[in-house]
Design a protein around this motif. Sequence first.
Motif, mmCIF file in Angstrom:
data_model
loop_
_atom_site.group_PDB
_atom_site.id
_atom_site.type_symbol
_atom_site.label_atom_id
_atom_site.label_comp_id
_atom_site.label_asym_id
_atom_site.label_seq_id
_atom_site.Cartn_x
_atom_site.Cartn_y
_atom_site.Cartn_z
ATOM 1 N N GLY A 1 0.816 -1.211 0.000
ATOM 2 C CA GLY A 1 0.000 0.000 0.000
ATOM 3 C C GLY A 1 0.844 1.254 0.000
ATOM 4 N N GLU A 2 1.957 1.217 0.730
ATOM 5 C CA GLU A 2 2.839 2.382 0.772
ATOM 6 C C GLU A 2 3.504 2.611 -0.583
ATOM 7 N N TRP A 3 3.902 1.523 -1.246
ATOM 8 C CA TRP A 3 4.511 1.678 -2.566
ATOM 9 C C TRP A 3 3.500 2.200 -3.587
ATOM 10 N N ARG A 4 2.266 1.776 -3.460
ATOM 11 C CA ARG A 4 1.243 2.302 -4.365
ATOM 12 C C ARG A 4 1.058 3.806 -4.115
ATOM 13 N N GLY A 5 1.174 4.211 -2.858
ATOM 14 C CA GLY A 5 1.115 5.636 -2.548
ATOM 15 C C GLY A 5 2.282 6.392 -3.144
#
Length: 664
Positions: free
Chosen positions: A489-493
């Motif tokens: 999720g952080e990488w998608r952010g």
Amino acid sequence: MGGTGVIEGMAGTADTGVTETGATDSAALAALHRVFGFDAFRGEQAAIVEHVIAGGDAVVLMPTGGGKSLCYQIPALVRPGTGIVVSPLIALMQDQVDALRALGVRAGFMNSTQDFDERRMTEAEFLAGELDLLYLAPERLRLDSTLDLLSRGKISVFAIDEAHCVAQWGHDFRPDYLSLSLLGERWPDVPRIALTATATRATHKEITERLGMPSARHFEASFDRPNIQYRIVPKTEPKKQLLAFLREEHAGDAGIVYCLSRNSVEKTAEFLSRNGVEAVPYHAGLDAGTRAAHQSRFLREEGLVVVATIAFGMGIDKPDVRFVAHLDLPKSVEGYYQETGRAGRDRLPSTAWMTYGLNDVIQQRKLIQSGEGDEAFRRRAQGHLDSMLALCETARCRRGQLLAYFGQEPDPAGCGNCDTCLVPPETWDGTVAAQKMLSTVVRLKRERGQKFGAGQIIDILLGKRTAKVIQFDHDQLSVFGIGEELGEGEWRGVARQLLAQGLLAVEGEYGTLVLTEASGAVLRREQEVPLRKEPERPAAAKGTGTRGERKAKAAAAELPEELLPAFEALRAWRAEQAREQGVPAYVIFHDATLREIATVWPTSVGQLGGISGVGEKKLATYGEGVLAVLAGLSGGAAPEAQDTAPASGEDAWPTDEPEPDDWI
């Protein structure tokens, strides 16, 4: 705008923004009091009305709920002749005319829904001078027969509603609006007033040029809607997030949910209905009868949710829409503002809520690249999207960002009623993370001659040996597994924010990621990349997010407990009247008017006539009925609270009157 809007935006004498009686024409004030039941204008209304009555052209920018329609309705009542209202709202013209007639205004419309006899009757009324207002769709003005008809009658004013439709770079361009400059050419002595609820400075200029109104006086009100709480949450499972939002904060409330596709509209409406939320779909793929039925239910029922494409909303005269939700990213800030403005027209606390994720950005970029239009059009569309992304990704006040977009000065201290003010987001130095993602894109291109979407790049960074990673030997890349310090999720952010900052771009029909000219500075460590920290889970804005807290905020509009039976009895009477007449309840009276009636507890027609929002026509039509309801309660004696003034200046005038500026 776009409908009757005949009371919202007007102030009683308790409102601090009223204009002194002597500041405008006495005939206008007389019409305001006689028809609408008020003694003073609010804000810029008096200056606009006076200017148009005197024969001047005007361009008016006011937010939804600002009282724009009044600015042409009063001149049409005061000046000799019939006011011609150019409006794209064919599906709602009947409702608009019904609402005006309920006020005693002689209104009519001409559009393709009428049969020959109905149209001939309206034409005869116009030629006989028996209409105060006549609504026309813009395409009718391309017909010689319509122009000939207008030339044989007396016209008091031309009102061009939803004027931003004339702007090719605006958010809802309508080709038929381009021909409206002929009004000034053919009727140079008739004042014109162009009105819109949303326009940037560039759109504002284009409206003026294309309508041929170089000498028009410009009026621009504040675009701030302080009662609306703006919130944008990371998209995970959007339908489930929406359901939780509705259950926790808006159970039983009326609202609109916007989706990008018809398929998503259908599935979301079905999901909500299956989970106990009464919801209906609305999109252009439904037959006209179904669309009309769903629209009618939304207007006449309480607590119904409409799930729709952007084809729904304009002209919806519903004051108590408590929320507008977006499950997909809007194409522009102008469109977003127009859509969210359909909430809280009664000025009570309301919510503009949106889920937003990486796929939204990629999808919108792809739509721009694959869509119709030349390169200049695509650049402009990309600029609109970039502004929308900036609003989504900002760590500062969202309301301030909105106001700045429309060229207005925001409060540097923030608004205190958006998610970034209530729960300030954390930021972090994402330079290293950005370098890792950009380096992965570089390695794929240089070493393999390949381009992939965000999902594959994130799998490589996380060291996931998926079938696709193994198929292309991506686990042999030097960047494989270098990003395990962050979650998926952080990488998608990170990817989403790099796209928003122009450090990555989307290419081709498959949405692959490529570097931009700005990427090099980051890879060379010449530029830092600040990023918003992704929240662990989507959360309501603390402090004002719950339904109970929202209700507490609206306490000024609530009645003392001893007056609630009278208020509810009046609401029940109003509902019966609305059913009998086949009109929405607010066409009879609005909640704010009923609150004041319950508070003052009039015992005579004369006393009832002093209530804000009770004009001569409504007094004659409903006066005895209202007094009968009150007489039936406690033997006609009011509780001790009868002498209590309205809870606030805002409640002293009917803030729940719609000002229909919306899109349908």
